[in-house]
Scaffold this active site. Structure first.
Site, mmCIF file in Angstrom:
data_model
loop_
_atom_site.group_PDB
_atom_site.id
_atom_site.type_symbol
_atom_site.label_atom_id
_atom_site.label_comp_id
_atom_site.label_asym_id
_atom_site.label_seq_id
_atom_site.Cartn_x
_atom_site.Cartn_y
_atom_site.Cartn_z
ATOM 1 N N CYS A 1 52.665 24.046 30.948
ATOM 2 C CA CYS A 1 51.765 25.107 31.874
ATOM 3 C C CYS A 1 52.271 26.368 32.175
ATOM 4 O O CYS A 1 51.626 27.229 32.851
ATOM 5 C CB CYS A 1 51.641 24.385 33.222
ATOM 6 S SG CYS A 1 53.150 24.074 34.062
ATOM 7 N N CYS B 1 33.576 44.441 34.877
ATOM 8 C CA CYS B 1 32.828 43.533 35.562
ATOM 9 C C CYS B 1 33.723 42.363 35.934
ATOM 10 O O CYS B 1 34.802 42.161 35.476
ATOM 11 C CB CYS B 1 31.921 43.003 34.457
ATOM 12 S SG CYS B 1 30.801 41.539 34.907
#
Length: 303
Positions: A156, A206
């Site tokens: 992870c 954005c």
């Protein structure tokens, strides 16, 4: 005619060959631009022997380098029987030096990403390739960066968690000079993709982000999944209201385009459905006739 006259005649015929000897070289059609080019303007790929005009091949390679993320550049012919792959020597000859260096860097990054025994240090400014010890598939192991000495999980990429699973692990512990760039702050310039955990940096623009690694679409501020939000309704309410980064007019224009596409598809479906219903008996008859013909052909009793 004297000997001098015969010699002069032979010299004239040698200097002026017949029109057949001056026939132009055959032209070859490029499969990319469909233009006919002479052989000196064409390039043949080494692996599959497919031939294209050099100008088209250069443009194709530059586009493949920018969009391919380091994956092998295959033959541009979609029906290539040999499934050829361009060699590095061919790429180096047809693209600028900076493009070839970009391709080599992206290729190396892809190789590290696919190698189970190597991984990147999760610190954005470090960019060190760290060795990963062998283990059972899916089993996390401790990885220590040889440059910044960060200890993290191989699965992870969070701080090493020996007693807990990856989902329950604590946020990654970064050196002091890097902590201001990371974290759960909505305005942090660097965050992890919620799906593949790759670090992404956002400078401006954005707030609807797409991970280049796994193609997951999410909101930059709250990390909510936006894969199915085609109308961008997420930015109409809640904590991310009006944070998309575009004007209201551009958002409405985007929604109008989406609605237009959906309405167009609906009209096409309505127009073609009666035709399909009318043609369905003919299609069924043709299929049944074909099946009966095959059955008779393979029936041993008829022979």
């Amino acid at each position: 005619m004297g000997s001098a006259g015969r010699l002069h005649y032979l010299a004239m015929t040698a200097e002026n060959p017949t029109p057949g000897d001056l026939a132009p070289a055959p032209l070859i059609t490029c499969k990319l631009c469909l233009c006919e080019q002479s052989l000196d303007k064409m390039t043949t790929l080494q692996e599959c022997q497919c031939i294209f005009c050099t100008a088209c091949l250069k443009q194709y390679m530059q586009l493949a380098i920018r969009e391919g993320c380091g994956s092998p550049i295959t033959c541009p012919d979609m029906v290539c029987l040999n499934h050829g792959t361009l060699q590095e020597a061919e790429i180096a000859c047809l693209v600028p030096v900076d493009q070839f260096q970009l391709y080599q860097r992206l290729k190396f990054e892809r190789e590290v990403h696919l190698d189970p025994y190597r991984t990147w240090c999760p610190v954005a400014d470090c960019q060190t390739v760290c060795p990963v010890a062998s283990s059972d598939p899916g089993q996390p192991v401790l990885v220590e960066c040889p440059s910044c000495h960060l200890k993290f999980c191989s699965c992870c990429k969070d701080a090493w968690h020996a007693e807990v699973s990856c989902r329950d692990s604590q946020p990654i512990v970064l050196p002091t000079e890097h902590r201001a760039l990371f974290g759960t702050d909505a305005e942090a310039p660097i965050k992890q993709c919620p799906v593949c955990r790759v670090y992404i940096e956002r400078n401006e623009g954005c707030a609807q982000m797409m991970c280049k690694n796994c193609k997951h679409t999410f909101c930059w501020y709250c990390l909510q999944n936006l894969d199915n939000d085609i109308f961008l309704r997420h930015y109409d309410k809640g904590p991310c209201r009006n944070k998309l980064g575009h004007s209201r007019a551009s958002v409405m224009w985007n929604r109008t385009q989406v609605v237009g596409i959906l309405v167009g598809l609906g009209i096409i479906a309505l127009v073609t459905s009666p035709l399909l219903l009318l043609a369905s008996p003919c299609i069924i008859c043709c299929v049944c006739k074909s099946c009966r013909g095959k059955k008779k052909k393979h029936d041993p009793s008829t022979t």
